[in-house]
Design a protein around this motif. Structure first.
Motif, PDB file in Angstrom:
ATOM      1  N   SER A 140       0.826  -1.211   0.000  1.00 25.62           N
ATOM      2  CA  SER A 140       0.000   0.000   0.000  1.00 25.62           C
ATOM      3  C   SER A 140       0.860   1.260   0.000  1.00 25.62           C
ATOM      4  N   ILE A 141       1.926   1.248   0.821  1.00 24.53           N
ATOM      5  CA  ILE A 141       2.831   2.408   0.846  1.00 24.53           C
ATOM      6  C   ILE A 141       3.507   2.600  -0.510  1.00 24.53           C
ATOM      7  N   PHE A 142       3.959   1.508  -1.108  1.00 27.31           N
ATOM      8  CA  PHE A 142       4.601   1.577  -2.414  1.00 27.31           C
ATOM      9  C   PHE A 142       3.634   2.079  -3.487  1.00 27.31           C
ATOM     10  N   THR A 143       2.384   1.633  -3.436  1.00 28.83           N
ATOM     11  CA  THR A 143       1.384   2.063  -4.411  1.00 28.83           C
ATOM     12  C   THR A 143       1.107   3.555  -4.286  1.00 28.83           C
ATOM     13  N   LEU A 144       1.011   4.055  -3.058  1.00 33.87           N
ATOM     14  CA  LEU A 144       0.803   5.489  -2.858  1.00 33.87           C
ATOM     15  C   LEU A 144       1.969   6.304  -3.406  1.00 33.87           C
ATOM     16  N   LEU A 236       5.855  -6.705 -19.306  1.00 33.60           N
ATOM     17  CA  LEU A 236       4.521  -7.021 -18.825  1.00 33.60           C
ATOM     18  C   LEU A 236       4.121  -8.440 -19.231  1.00 33.60           C
ATOM     19  N   ALA A 237       4.448  -8.823 -20.462  1.00 36.21           N
ATOM     20  CA  ALA A 237       4.170 -10.192 -20.896  1.00 36.21           C
ATOM     21  C   ALA A 237       4.978 -11.201 -20.085  1.00 36.21           C
ATOM     22  N   TYR A 238       6.229 -10.903 -19.837  1.00 31.59           N
ATOM     23  CA  TYR A 238       7.088 -11.811 -19.059  1.00 31.59           C
ATOM     24  C   TYR A 238       6.543 -12.005 -17.649  1.00 31.59           C
ATOM     25  N   ASN A 239       6.205 -10.930 -16.967  1.00 32.01           N
ATOM     26  CA  ASN A 239       5.710 -11.034 -15.589  1.00 32.01           C
ATOM     27  C   ASN A 239       4.308 -11.654 -15.541  1.00 32.01           C
ATOM     28  N   THR A 240       3.517 -11.425 -16.565  1.00 32.51           N
ATOM     29  CA  THR A 240       2.191 -12.058 -16.600  1.00 32.51           C
ATOM     30  C   THR A 240       2.314 -13.570 -16.681  1.00 32.51           C
ATOM     31  N   GLN A 241       3.234 -14.056 -17.510  1.00 36.73           N
ATOM     32  CA  GLN A 241       3.441 -15.500 -17.592  1.00 36.73           C
ATOM     33  C   GLN A 241       4.073 -16.062 -16.309  1.00 36.73           C
ATOM     34  N   LEU A 242       4.872 -15.249 -15.609  1.00 35.74           N
ATOM     35  CA  LEU A 242       5.368 -15.706 -14.304  1.00 35.74           C
ATOM     36  C   LEU A 242       4.221 -15.921 -13.330  1.00 35.74           C
ATOM     37  N   VAL A 243       3.219 -15.062 -13.408  1.00 37.19           N
ATOM     38  CA  VAL A 243       2.064 -15.184 -12.517  1.00 37.19           C
ATOM     39  C   VAL A 243       1.191 -16.377 -12.920  1.00 37.19           C
ATOM     40  N   LEU A 244       1.075 -16.642 -14.218  1.00 35.80           N
ATOM     41  CA  LEU A 244       0.241 -17.766 -14.663  1.00 35.80           C
ATOM     42  C   LEU A 244       0.784 -19.109 -14.180  1.00 35.80           C
ATOM     43  N   GLY A 245       2.098 -19.257 -14.177  1.00 40.43           N
ATOM     44  CA  GLY A 245       2.696 -20.445 -13.584  1.00 40.43           C
ATOM     45  C   GLY A 245       2.722 -21.669 -14.451  1.00 40.43           C
ATOM     46  N   ASN A 246       2.286 -21.617 -15.690  1.00 38.58           N
ATOM     47  CA  ASN A 246       2.301 -22.793 -16.553  1.00 38.58           C
ATOM     48  C   ASN A 246       3.404 -22.701 -17.610  1.00 38.58           C
ATOM     49  N   ARG A 247       4.502 -22.001 -17.232  1.00 40.68           N
ATOM     50  CA  ARG A 247       5.620 -21.846 -18.136  1.00 40.68           C
ATOM     51  C   ARG A 247       6.889 -22.395 -17.467  1.00 40.68           C
ATOM     52  N   LYS A 248       8.042 -22.197 -18.128  1.00 45.42           N
ATOM     53  CA  LYS A 248       9.296 -22.740 -17.620  1.00 45.42           C
ATOM     54  C   LYS A 248       9.625 -22.179 -16.249  1.00 45.42           C
ATOM     55  N   GLU A 262       4.975  -6.316  -9.571  1.00 44.93           N
ATOM     56  CA  GLU A 262       5.698  -6.310 -10.840  1.00 44.93           C
ATOM     57  C   GLU A 262       4.785  -5.896 -11.991  1.00 44.93           C
ATOM     58  N   ILE A 263       3.611  -6.470 -12.051  1.00 44.10           N
ATOM     59  CA  ILE A 263       2.687  -6.113 -13.136  1.00 44.10           C
ATOM     60  C   ILE A 263       2.250  -4.648 -13.011  1.00 44.10           C
ATOM     61  N   TYR A 264       2.001  -4.200 -11.791  1.00 48.73           N
ATOM     62  CA  TYR A 264       1.613  -2.805 -11.566  1.00 48.73           C
ATOM     63  C   TYR A 264       2.707  -1.851 -12.031  1.00 48.73           C
ATOM     64  N   MET A 265       3.955  -2.144 -11.707  1.00 49.10           N
ATOM     65  CA  MET A 265       5.055  -1.285 -12.129  1.00 49.10           C
ATOM     66  C   MET A 265       5.194  -1.252 -13.648  1.00 49.10           C
ATOM     67  N   ASN A 266       5.007  -2.407 -14.299  1.00 55.05           N
ATOM     68  CA  ASN A 266       5.083  -2.430 -15.764  1.00 55.05           C
ATOM     69  C   ASN A 266       4.009  -1.564 -16.402  1.00 55.05           C
ATOM     70  N   ILE A 267       2.792  -1.632 -15.886  1.00 53.26           N
ATOM     71  CA  ILE A 267       1.703  -0.825 -16.438  1.00 53.26           C
ATOM     72  C   ILE A 267       1.974   0.669 -16.230  1.00 53.26           C
TER      73      ILE A 267
END
Length: 281
Positions: A140-144, A236-248, A262-267
């Motif tokens: 929350s502090i980081f987001t603010l 953003l694509a790289y971190n999204t696939q890290l979150v999905l978990g069905n990759r290497k 990570e996704i928030y910072m990319n956006i």
């Protein structure tokens, strides 16, 4: 006139001065008729009473008082002016002092060190602390902080440009997310490539900052913004696939705060780079 070889008796020498009984005779006058010098009052000679009567040229100062110097005192060029010249000279002499410069540099790097330590501490908490709710509090502090920075940057652009950039960023984020769900391309297996892309963005940013500090080059600014937008879209694509978990490569199910950050910072980075393109066009 001749003088006798022996002194005459007292009665023959001067009848007016008879010999004193039991005493010594009174001395006579100086040979040649020189008078006795008169005594001075207090035992000191008066000024001007030197033998031969030489006057004192110009007079002498009173004993014990040092003579007054006739050389004018140096009060400085800006004495009594109170202008900016005095302040500039003081500022220049202050910066010429090595101790002042060293103190200034030490303060700057002390503040930077504290900032970096705080950042490292927050990253360490995000990385190593798995206990709830510290992860959410720090998130929350980081987001603010990121929201405040983004708002400050957006305030330099027109409202229309900010709204258009927000729409474009939302469309890009949705497209990338859908693409990562559907594609068979594994971005997580290209870790080296993303490291190179990060280095490219950093070097390009440094060169752009140096050039723009001297003169504004629009095409260079637009090129840097375009490179940044493309690279962070790939991140953003790289971190999204890290979150999905069905990759290497994938992150742990307990690191949901890290994945969201990570996704928030990319956006946010995509929004900032696109805003530079849309706001300058």
């Amino acid at each position: 006139m001749s003088y006798p070889s022996a002194p005459p008796p007292y009665d023959d020498k001067n009848p007016l001065y008879p010999p004193q009984p039991g005493g010594h005779p009174q001395p006579g006058a100086y040979p040649g008729g020189y008078p006795q010098p008169a005594p001075y009052p207090g035992g000191y000679p008066q000024p001007g009473g030197y033998p031969g009567g030489y006057p004192q040229p110009g007079g002498y100062p009173h004993p014990g008082v040092p003579p007054m110097s006739t050389v004018p005192m140096n009060l400085g060029d800006s004495y009594g002016s109170g202008g900016s010249g005095e302040e500039d000279g003081l500022r220049a002499s202050t910066w010429d002092d090595k101790s002042v410069r060293h103190t200034f540099i030490r303060k700057v790097y002390t503040i930077i060190s504290v900032q970096l330590l705080v950042t490292v501490g927050i990253i360490a908490v995000f990385t190593f602390v798995k206990r709830f709710p510290w992860n959410l509090i720090l998130l929350s502090i980081f987001t603010l902080a990121m929201a405040f920075m983004t708002g400050a940057i957006a305030s330099w652009y027109k409202t229309e440009a900010v709204l258009i950039t927000m729409v474009i960023t939302a469309i890009v984020a949705i497209i990338v997310t859908v693409f990562c769900f559907q594609t068979k391309v594994d971005f997580t297996s290209c870790t080296g490539l993303f490291c190179v892309l990060g280095i490219v963005v950093t070097v390009t940013g440094i060169i752009t900052a140096i050039v723009l500090s001297f003169t504004y080059v629009k095409w260079l600014h637009m090129l840097y913004a375009a490179i940044g937008a493309i690279v962070f879209t790939l991140f953003l694509a790289y971190n999204t696939q890290l979150v999905l978990g069905n990759r290497k490569n994938a992150i742990s199910p307990e690191e949901y705060v890290y994945g969201a950050m990570e996704i928030y910072m990319n956006i946010v980075q995509i929004f900032i780079f696109l805003l530079q393109i849309v706001g300058r066009s």
